[in-house]
Design a protein around this motif. Structure first.
Motif, PDB file in Angstrom:
ATOM      1  N   PHE A 259      42.205  31.825  -3.819  1.00 54.66           N
ATOM      2  CA  PHE A 259      41.143  32.146  -4.765  1.00 54.66           C
ATOM      3  C   PHE A 259      41.615  33.229  -5.741  1.00 54.66           C
ATOM      4  CE2 PHE A 259      37.327  34.252  -6.249  1.00 54.66           C
ATOM      5  CZ  PHE A 259      36.515  33.183  -6.587  1.00 54.66           C
ATOM      6  N   ARG A 260      42.256  34.251  -5.203  1.00 56.18           N
ATOM      7  CA  ARG A 260      42.764  35.343  -6.046  1.00 56.18           C
ATOM      8  C   ARG A 260      43.799  34.814  -7.046  1.00 56.18           C
ATOM      9  NH1 ARG A 260      44.146  38.735  -2.301  1.00 56.18           N
ATOM     10  NH2 ARG A 260      46.246  37.991  -2.084  1.00 56.18           N
ATOM     11  N   ASN A 261      44.636  33.885  -6.629  1.00 60.72           N
ATOM     12  CA  ASN A 261      45.696  33.375  -7.502  1.00 60.72           C
ATOM     13  C   ASN A 261      45.210  32.351  -8.523  1.00 60.72           C
ATOM     14  OD1 ASN A 261      47.521  34.986  -6.143  1.00 60.72           O
ATOM     15  ND2 ASN A 261      48.209  33.361  -4.791  1.00 60.72           N
ATOM     16  N   ALA A 262      44.227  31.529  -8.164  1.00 55.80           N
ATOM     17  CA  ALA A 262      43.855  30.416  -9.039  1.00 55.80           C
ATOM     18  C   ALA A 262      42.485  30.553  -9.697  1.00 55.80           C
ATOM     19  CB  ALA A 262      43.898  29.103  -8.244  1.00 55.80           C
ATOM     20  N   CYS A 263      41.567  31.304  -9.097  1.00 52.90           N
ATOM     21  CA  CYS A 263      40.166  31.244  -9.535  1.00 52.90           C
ATOM     22  C   CYS A 263      39.604  32.551 -10.072  1.00 52.90           C
ATOM     23  CB  CYS A 263      39.280  30.804  -8.369  1.00 52.90           C
ATOM     24  SG  CYS A 263      39.861  29.336  -7.500  1.00 52.90           S
ATOM     25  N   ILE A 264      40.177  33.660  -9.654  1.00 55.31           N
ATOM     26  CA  ILE A 264      39.557  34.953  -9.935  1.00 55.31           C
ATOM     27  C   ILE A 264      39.472  35.270 -11.423  1.00 55.31           C
ATOM     28  CG2 ILE A 264      41.583  36.471  -9.838  1.00 55.31           C
ATOM     29  CD1 ILE A 264      39.215  37.816  -7.737  1.00 55.31           C
ATOM     30  N   GLY A 265      40.302  34.634 -12.235  1.00 55.19           N
ATOM     31  CA  GLY A 265      40.252  34.871 -13.672  1.00 55.19           C
ATOM     32  C   GLY A 265      38.890  34.549 -14.269  1.00 55.19           C
ATOM     33  N   CYS A 266      38.227  33.542 -13.748  1.00 53.21           N
ATOM     34  CA  CYS A 266      36.893  33.145 -14.237  1.00 53.21           C
ATOM     35  C   CYS A 266      35.780  33.471 -13.242  1.00 53.21           C
ATOM     36  CB  CYS A 266      36.853  31.651 -14.531  1.00 53.21           C
ATOM     37  SG  CYS A 266      37.967  31.153 -15.859  1.00 53.21           S
TER      38      CYS A 266
ATOM     39  N   ILE B 172      35.417  41.270  -0.632  1.00 57.29           N
ATOM     40  CA  ILE B 172      36.604  41.116   0.188  1.00 57.29           C
ATOM     41  C   ILE B 172      37.741  41.798  -0.554  1.00 57.29           C
ATOM     42  CG2 ILE B 172      38.290  39.503   1.102  1.00 57.29           C
ATOM     43  CD1 ILE B 172      36.154  37.690   1.836  1.00 57.29           C
ATOM     44  N   ASN B 173      38.396  42.716   0.096  1.00 60.99           N
ATOM     45  CA  ASN B 173      39.450  43.500  -0.527  1.00 60.99           C
ATOM     46  C   ASN B 173      40.502  42.584  -1.148  1.00 60.99           C
ATOM     47  OD1 ASN B 173      40.744  45.879  -1.248  1.00 60.99           O
ATOM     48  ND2 ASN B 173      42.030  45.828   0.567  1.00 60.99           N
ATOM     49  N   GLY B 174      40.798  42.800  -2.411  1.00 57.00           N
ATOM     50  CA  GLY B 174      41.831  42.032  -3.089  1.00 57.00           C
ATOM     51  C   GLY B 174      41.321  40.767  -3.737  1.00 57.00           C
ATOM     52  N   VAL B 175      40.060  40.412  -3.495  1.00 52.24           N
ATOM     53  CA  VAL B 175      39.549  39.178  -4.086  1.00 52.24           C
ATOM     54  C   VAL B 175      38.694  39.467  -5.286  1.00 52.24           C
ATOM     55  CG1 VAL B 175      38.074  37.183  -3.707  1.00 52.24           C
ATOM     56  CG2 VAL B 175      39.677  37.902  -1.964  1.00 52.24           C
ATOM     57  N   ASP B 176      37.689  40.327  -5.145  1.00 54.80           N
ATOM     58  CA  ASP B 176      36.765  40.543  -6.245  1.00 54.80           C
ATOM     59  C   ASP B 176      37.084  41.831  -6.970  1.00 54.80           C
ATOM     60  OD1 ASP B 176      34.025  41.222  -3.955  1.00 54.80           O
ATOM     61  OD2 ASP B 176      36.080  41.848  -3.971  1.00 54.80           O
ATOM     62  N   GLU B 177      38.291  41.905  -7.489  1.00 56.58           N
ATOM     63  CA  GLU B 177      38.737  43.064  -8.240  1.00 56.58           C
ATOM     64  C   GLU B 177      38.145  43.017  -9.634  1.00 56.58           C
ATOM     65  OE1 GLU B 177      42.401  44.495  -7.452  1.00 56.58           O
ATOM     66  OE2 GLU B 177      42.107  43.944  -5.394  1.00 56.58           O
ATOM     67  N   ASP B 178      37.747  44.155 -10.124  1.00 58.30           N
ATOM     68  CA  ASP B 178      37.148  44.217 -11.472  1.00 58.30           C
ATOM     69  C   ASP B 178      38.196  44.298 -12.543  1.00 58.30           C
ATOM     70  OD1 ASP B 178      34.511  46.233 -10.158  1.00 58.30           O
ATOM     71  OD2 ASP B 178      34.560  44.069 -10.456  1.00 58.30           O
TER      72      ASP B 178
ATOM     73  N   GLY C 260      31.106  35.041  -9.534  1.00 62.01           N
ATOM     74  CA  GLY C 260      30.437  34.810 -10.816  1.00 62.01           C
ATOM     75  C   GLY C 260      31.159  33.761 -11.642  1.00 62.01           C
ATOM     76  N   ASN C 261      30.852  33.744 -12.942  1.00 59.19           N
ATOM     77  CA  ASN C 261      31.526  32.828 -13.862  1.00 59.19           C
ATOM     78  C   ASN C 261      31.472  33.453 -15.256  1.00 59.19           C
ATOM     79  OD1 ASN C 261      32.284  30.737 -15.637  1.00 59.19           O
ATOM     80  ND2 ASN C 261      31.499  29.175 -14.259  1.00 59.19           N
ATOM     81  N   ILE C 262      32.619  33.909 -15.748  1.00 56.69           N
ATOM     82  CA  ILE C 262      32.641  34.588 -17.051  1.00 56.69           C
ATOM     83  C   ILE C 262      32.598  33.602 -18.210  1.00 56.69           C
ATOM     84  CG2 ILE C 262      33.862  36.587 -16.119  1.00 56.69           C
ATOM     85  CD1 ILE C 262      36.379  35.526 -17.585  1.00 56.69           C
ATOM     86  N   ILE C 263      32.876  32.335 -17.974  1.00 58.75           N
ATOM     87  CA  ILE C 263      32.882  31.322 -19.031  1.00 58.75           C
ATOM     88  C   ILE C 263      31.495  30.699 -19.204  1.00 58.75           C
ATOM     89  CG2 ILE C 263      33.911  29.142 -19.807  1.00 58.75           C
ATOM     90  CD1 ILE C 263      35.934  31.435 -19.658  1.00 58.75           C
ATOM     91  N   GLN C 264      30.871  30.359 -18.085  1.00 55.06           N
ATOM     92  CA  GLN C 264      29.590  29.655 -18.097  1.00 55.06           C
ATOM     93  C   GLN C 264      28.684  30.298 -17.040  1.00 55.06           C
ATOM     94  OE1 GLN C 264      30.274  25.499 -17.880  1.00 55.06           O
ATOM     95  NE2 GLN C 264      28.113  24.963 -18.024  1.00 55.06           N
ATOM     96  N   PRO C 265      27.870  31.303 -17.424  1.00 59.65           N
ATOM     97  CA  PRO C 265      27.084  32.083 -16.459  1.00 59.65           C
ATOM     98  C   PRO C 265      26.184  31.270 -15.526  1.00 59.65           C
ATOM     99  CG  PRO C 265      27.046  33.138 -18.600  1.00 59.65           C
ATOM    100  CD  PRO C 265      27.718  31.800 -18.787  1.00 59.65           C
ATOM    101  N   GLY C 266      25.724  30.112 -15.907  1.00 57.64           N
ATOM    102  CA  GLY C 266      24.870  29.299 -15.037  1.00 57.64           C
ATOM    103  C   GLY C 266      25.632  28.505 -14.002  1.00 57.64           C
ATOM    104  N   ALA C 267      26.946  28.590 -14.026  1.00 57.79           N
ATOM    105  CA  ALA C 267      27.772  27.821 -13.084  1.00 57.79           C
ATOM    106  C   ALA C 267      28.563  28.766 -12.183  1.00 57.79           C
ATOM    107  CB  ALA C 267      28.707  26.890 -13.850  1.00 57.79           C
ATOM    108  N   THR C 268      27.842  29.711 -11.571  1.00 58.91           N
ATOM    109  CA  THR C 268      28.508  30.637 -10.662  1.00 58.91           C
ATOM    110  C   THR C 268      28.779  29.943  -9.335  1.00 58.91           C
ATOM    111  OG1 THR C 268      26.543  31.537  -9.570  1.00 58.91           O
ATOM    112  CG2 THR C 268      27.189  32.530 -11.701  1.00 58.91           C
TER     113      THR C 268
END
Length: 169
Positions: A73-80, A163-169, A85-93
């Motif tokens: 998740f950290r490598n492939a998904c965390i960017g969005c 979760i440490n390392g996953v939801d970094e701001d 959450g979802n920084i591209i499409q807020p209704g699709a968290t």
């Protein structure tokens, strides 16, 4: 090389002192002790975040799968999807209420969307088609997408705990 030993002082905690006192080395030792004490809270937080008590896995294998899922998740998904959450499409968290509203509330559906993509989300599967819907980056193997789907479902069911390392701001 000077040998060190540890003495305990009830007022000041642990302190390293050389066997032969050297006034220059004592302040350095106290700085090291302060530094180590400053690491205690973040290390404890990391320990608790990866502790089986947080995610309540049934087995060691499940703990390892959760950690592998978190890494993927950290490598492939965390960017969005930081923190679910979802920084591209807020209704699709990736929160359960949005997953349910969008008809993607099972591991199978999460797998399908991760593999082939949907809307603005690109697909990450090795054989993803059509080409324009798929990521231009690295593709994921079936087993990796399965682990991601399990991880996302587990996190969604728990309202995305930190979760440490996953939801970094």
């Amino acid at each position: 090389m000077q040998l060190l030993h540890v003495t305990s002082n009830s007022l000041k905690g642990l302190c390293c002192l050389p066997k032969e006192p050297n006034p220059v080395s004592v302040p350095k030792c106290h700085d090291k002790v302060k530094f180590l004490k400053s690491l205690a809270p973040p290390l404890m937080a990391a320990f608790l975040a990866f502790s089986p008590m947080v995610n309540a896995p049934d087995s060691l294998g499940q703990t390892i799968d959760v950690q592998r899922g978190a890494t993927l998740f950290r490598n492939a998904c965390i960017g969005c999807h930081t923190g679910g959450g979802n920084i591209i499409q807020p209704g699709a968290t990736l929160f359960l209420k949005d997953l349910q509203r969008n008809g993607i509330d099972s591991e199978d559906e999460i797998y399908r969307v991760t593999y082939y993509g949907k809307g603005r989300m690109p697909g990450f599967g090795e054989n993803c088609t059509p080409r324009g819907q798929c990521t231009f980056g690295a593709r994921l193997k079936d087993e990796e997408i399965k682990l991601l789907a399990e991880f996302v479902k587990l996190q969604a069911n728990q309202d995305w705990p930190k979760i440490n390392g996953v939801d970094e701001d």
